[in-house]
Each structure stands twice: as C-alpha cells, then as structure tokens.
Motif scaffolding. Structure first.
Motif, PDB file in Angstrom:
ATOM      1  N   LYS A  66       0.870  -1.196   0.000  1.00  0.00           N
ATOM      2  CA  LYS A  66       0.000   0.000   0.000  1.00  0.00           C
ATOM      3  C   LYS A  66       0.892   1.227   0.000  1.00  0.00           C
ATOM      4  O   LYS A  66       1.690   1.424   0.906  1.00  0.00           O
ATOM      5  CB  LYS A  66      -0.881   0.003   1.253  1.00  0.00           C
ATOM      6  N   ARG A  67       0.762   2.054  -1.031  1.00  0.00           N
ATOM      7  CA  ARG A  67       1.556   3.279  -1.114  1.00  0.00           C
ATOM      8  C   ARG A  67       0.695   4.477  -0.774  1.00  0.00           C
ATOM      9  O   ARG A  67      -0.476   4.520  -1.135  1.00  0.00           O
ATOM     10  CB  ARG A  67       2.104   3.454  -2.529  1.00  0.00           C
ATOM     11  N   ASN A  68       1.286   5.458  -0.095  1.00  0.00           N
ATOM     12  CA  ASN A  68       0.607   6.714   0.184  1.00  0.00           C
ATOM     13  C   ASN A  68       0.705   7.594  -1.057  1.00  0.00           C
ATOM     14  O   ASN A  68       1.759   7.650  -1.680  1.00  0.00           O
ATOM     15  CB  ASN A  68       1.277   7.397   1.371  1.00  0.00           C
ATOM     16  N   GLN A  69      -0.367   8.280  -1.416  1.00  0.00           N
ATOM     17  CA  GLN A  69      -0.341   9.104  -2.621  1.00  0.00           C
ATOM     18  C   GLN A  69       0.505  10.363  -2.429  1.00  0.00           C
ATOM     19  O   GLN A  69       1.171  10.815  -3.341  1.00  0.00           O
ATOM     20  CB  GLN A  69      -1.778   9.490  -3.036  1.00  0.00           C
ATOM     21  N   GLN A  70       0.463  10.948  -1.213  1.00  0.00           N
ATOM     22  CA  GLN A  70       1.116  12.251  -1.000  1.00  0.00           C
ATOM     23  C   GLN A  70       2.622  12.128  -0.759  1.00  0.00           C
ATOM     24  O   GLN A  70       3.393  12.963  -1.186  1.00  0.00           O
ATOM     25  CB  GLN A  70       0.498  12.994   0.204  1.00  0.00           C
ATOM     26  N   ASP A  71       3.049  11.122  -0.013  1.00  0.00           N
ATOM     27  CA  ASP A  71       4.468  11.042   0.326  1.00  0.00           C
ATOM     28  C   ASP A  71       5.033   9.653  -0.021  1.00  0.00           C
ATOM     29  O   ASP A  71       4.402   8.886  -0.742  1.00  0.00           O
ATOM     30  CB  ASP A  71       4.683  11.378   1.809  1.00  0.00           C
ATOM     31  N   VAL A  74       5.157   3.759   2.600  1.00  0.00           N
ATOM     32  CA  VAL A  74       4.669   2.526   1.986  1.00  0.00           C
ATOM     33  C   VAL A  74       4.579   1.453   3.074  1.00  0.00           C
ATOM     34  O   VAL A  74       5.350   1.457   4.029  1.00  0.00           O
ATOM     35  CB  VAL A  74       5.590   2.098   0.816  1.00  0.00           C
ATOM     36  N   GLU A  90       9.367   4.521   4.978  1.00  0.00           N
ATOM     37  CA  GLU A  90       9.274   5.788   4.257  1.00  0.00           C
ATOM     38  C   GLU A  90      10.587   6.019   3.549  1.00  0.00           C
ATOM     39  O   GLU A  90      11.627   6.154   4.190  1.00  0.00           O
ATOM     40  CB  GLU A  90       8.982   6.941   5.225  1.00  0.00           C
TER      41      GLU A  90
END
Lengths: 153, 250
Positions: A66-71, A74, A90
């Motif tokens: 699952k990756r974060n869109q903003q930063d 992961v 991160e």
C-alpha cells in the motif's frame, strides 16, 4: 616417504584439523550473530530483539503493498509462508522491490507488532532467465515463484 | 608418475615446461575472453528481473571462483614446499598471492557496483561478503609476510603456514549462503539439481570461467618462472641460459 617428511605432513594435517575444529566451534557459538536477518516466524515467536534494531527478511506478499499518494510512505506484509509481519517504511525502494520478491528490512518492532523499517534491501534469488522465458512460464500458468530457500524454510 | 613429478619439480625442467606452455595458455585466454565477452554482452539475453545489470555476473562470478581457486593453489603449493621442500612449489605459491588478491578485489568491487542498484546498498556485513573480505586480507597478509622476511626459505615457510591456517575460510565462503541467512543469493551453478540459470546465459559464463582459468595459469607460470630464475641465478643452467641470449655478456 622418509620419516622427516612424514612428520611434516602430519604437522600440516594437524594444523588443518586444529584450525578447522576451532573455527567450527567458534562459528557454532556465534551462529545467531552470523544470521543476517530474522524470519517473520522468529519475529512472531518473539525470538527477535525488542530493545534494538534488527533485520527481518521474507517475501513481499502479493497484493499487500500500500503506497501513500502524497508522500513516500509505503507498507507491505512480509511472509515466510508460515507467519507474516507488516512492515512500514518511508523512502525510496530498491529496483528489485516488487510483490513476491524477497527483501530484507532493517528497523525495529513497534509495540503493536508493526515493523518500522529505516532501510529496505532487495534480496535477489539464484534464478536467472530471459524475459521471454519468464513470460512464457507465466502464460503457461507456471507462476515463477521466488525460490530462495532461506525464506521458505 | 613419481619420476615425472620429481622431474617437473626441478627448477630447470619447470623453466622449460613454462616456456612451452605459457604462450599457448595466453593465446587460449585471449581467444576465450573475446568469445566469452561477445557472448556475455550480446548473445546472452537480459534477465527477467535485473535487466541488463545482471551481465556483471560474467566478471563477478569468474573472479569470485578464481579468488577461491587460487587460494587453494597457494595453500597446496605452500604445503608441498613445506613438506618436500621443492623450490618450484615455493615459487608457485609466491606467484599466486598477488593474482589471487587482484581477483578477490575484482569480485568485491563488481559485487559492490551491482549491489547498489539491485539490493540498495554498496556493502552489507553478511556472512558471504565478510568472509570474502577476510580472504582479501589473507592474501594481503601473505604478501606482506613474504616481503617482510628477507630469507627466501624462511619467507616461504612462514607464508605456507599462514596459507594453511587461512584454508578454513574457503569452505566458509562457499557454504556461507547455505549455512546462514545472507543478503547474497545462494549458489546457482554448483547446486546439486539442475543449475537455475538459462542455458543461453550459462554458456558465456562457463566460457568466461575457462578464460579466467587460462589467464591465471599463463600468468602464474610466467611469474613463477621469473621467481625461479631469480632464485637460481647462481646455478650453472641459468648462467648458461643468460650467455645464450644474443647481445648479453656476463
């Protein structure tokens, strides 16, 4: 062979035997420390240290990244097919990082059982094949699975 | 058989043998290297995961093999010199060390260059990398010991003992990836079941290994020949040899 040479030969064999035995015993004693990483099973069983950083190695479970869109945050699940540990990280992942791939992460275990990694290294397995062969295998339904025996123990 | 070995162990016959063998080994190394490099850069397809970067194995794997193979040569030659006091084996042992150190350095460097993009780290202290680094230190220690002792016999004996003690590291390097968890991948070619590398990728690798082998044997023989000449400079056959050279006067 004259007696002098025989004696020298025995000394040489004795050196090899002595050094070999001493090294074997030393390596046996430091077995734990020579392991580069702990497996998810060991971590779940509580064999990994809780008060300091350690490394965990395993396969990235398919569909768990699952990756974060903003930063660059992961998270993914590491498994050795017996137990699994969630890892959060991160930063920039190495080229070889992908689902189903073996990786080694360095970091520490949080109280809630999530492994917080400072560093993620990709572990390559011993298989080499051309892209076409890998594609053909995939098409034929033979999923090429990562076969590093350490992580499938 | 024994007669042949004794004959070979005499410095003069060794010198003659090298004169005949070395040029052919050198030529074989050159030809194999050209074929092997072509094969590894053009014939072998890119890897399904690593892409083109996997091609570094064509230098890395032969270098790593040679680093261990040369050490075994060094140790066996050292032991032979220790037991039978043959001058040729001392010369061979002495010639092995710088070559082995170079191949070890090459294996470590190429591995490091590959490690950064693939693993994400130039260097990790896992069992395989650490034991290979110890091998480099063993070679450097051997070279330092050889140059620290002026007396050739003494230097050869001290070096042989160091080499024999260090032999224990060779199985550790080889089995490190099996005995312990390491970041370095396991063995590909020497597995008991079929090698886990595609044939088109394997063939150039084997040719490169053969090229490195020929290169090593050519160089080690030439270096040992030089050692022999230096060692035997006061013997009759060397004096005669020098006089035979055109334009030389002693």
């Amino acid at each position: 062979m004259n007696p002098k040479r025989k004696k020298l030969l025995m000394i040489v064999l004795f050196i090899l035997l002595g050094v070999g035995t001493a090294t074997t015993l030393a390596l046996k004693a430091f077995q734990e420390n020579l392991m580069y990483f702990f497996s998810p099973s060991q971590v779940v069983k509580g064999e990994a240290p809780t008060n300091r950083n350690f490394r965990i190695g395993g396969l990235v479970t398919r569909g768990s990244v699952k990756r974060n869109q903003q930063d660059l945050k992961v998270s993914f699940v590491l498994t050795d097919t017996i137990s699994s540990v969630t890892v959060s990280y991160e930063g920039i992942l190495p080229d070889l990082f992908r689902e189903g791939q073996g990786i080694v992460a360095n970091g520490s275990l949080r109280a809630d059982g999530v492994f917080v990694a400072d560093e993620v290294l990709a572990k390559h397995d011993e298989n080499y094949m051309p892209t076409e062969v890998a594609d053909a295998l995939e098409k034929a339904g033979v999923k090429h699975e990562y076969t590093d025996k350490h992580q499938l123990k | 058989m024994w007669e042949w070995i004794i004959k070979f162990a005499s410095p003069m016959h060794f010198y003659m043998l090298v004169n005949r063998l070395a040029p052919w080994l050198g030529r074989a190394a050159g030809v194999l290297l050209v074929i092997g490099l072509y094969g590894s850069l053009f014939y072998a397809p890119a890897d399904y995961q690593q892409g083109e970067s996997f091609r570094i194995i064509y230098v890395h794997v032969p270098s790593a093999w040679m680093s261990m193979f040369i050490y075994m040569n060094l140790a066996v030659a050292g032991a032979a010199g220790l037991i039978w006091k043959t001058k040729v084996s001392d010369a061979i042992a002495r010639s092995c060390a710088p070559l082995g150190a170079s191949f070890t350095f090459l294996a470590l460097t190429t591995g490091s260059l590959w490690g950064k993009p693939m693993w994400g780290a130039w260097w990790v202290w896992d069992a395989r990398l650490t034991s290979e680094l110890i091998l480099l230190f063993l070679y450097l220690g051997y070279i330092a010991l050889q140059s620290a002792i002026d007396d050739r016999r003494m230097a050869a004996r001290a070096g042989a003992i160091l080499a024999l003690v260090g032999v224990v590291n060779i199985p550790i390097i080889h089995y490190s990836v099996i005995w312990w968890n390491t970041l370095h991948q396991g063995p590909t070619i020497s597995k008991l079941d079929a090698p886990s590398i595609d044939t088109m990728m394997l063939i150039p690798l084997l040719i490169m290994i053969a090229a490195f082998m020929c290169y090593f044997f050519a160089l080690v023989l030439v270096r040992a020949r030089l050692e022999i000449i230096e060692q035997e400079r006061s013997s009759k056959w060397v004096q005669e040899l020098v006089l035979q050279q055109p334009g030389q006067s002693v």
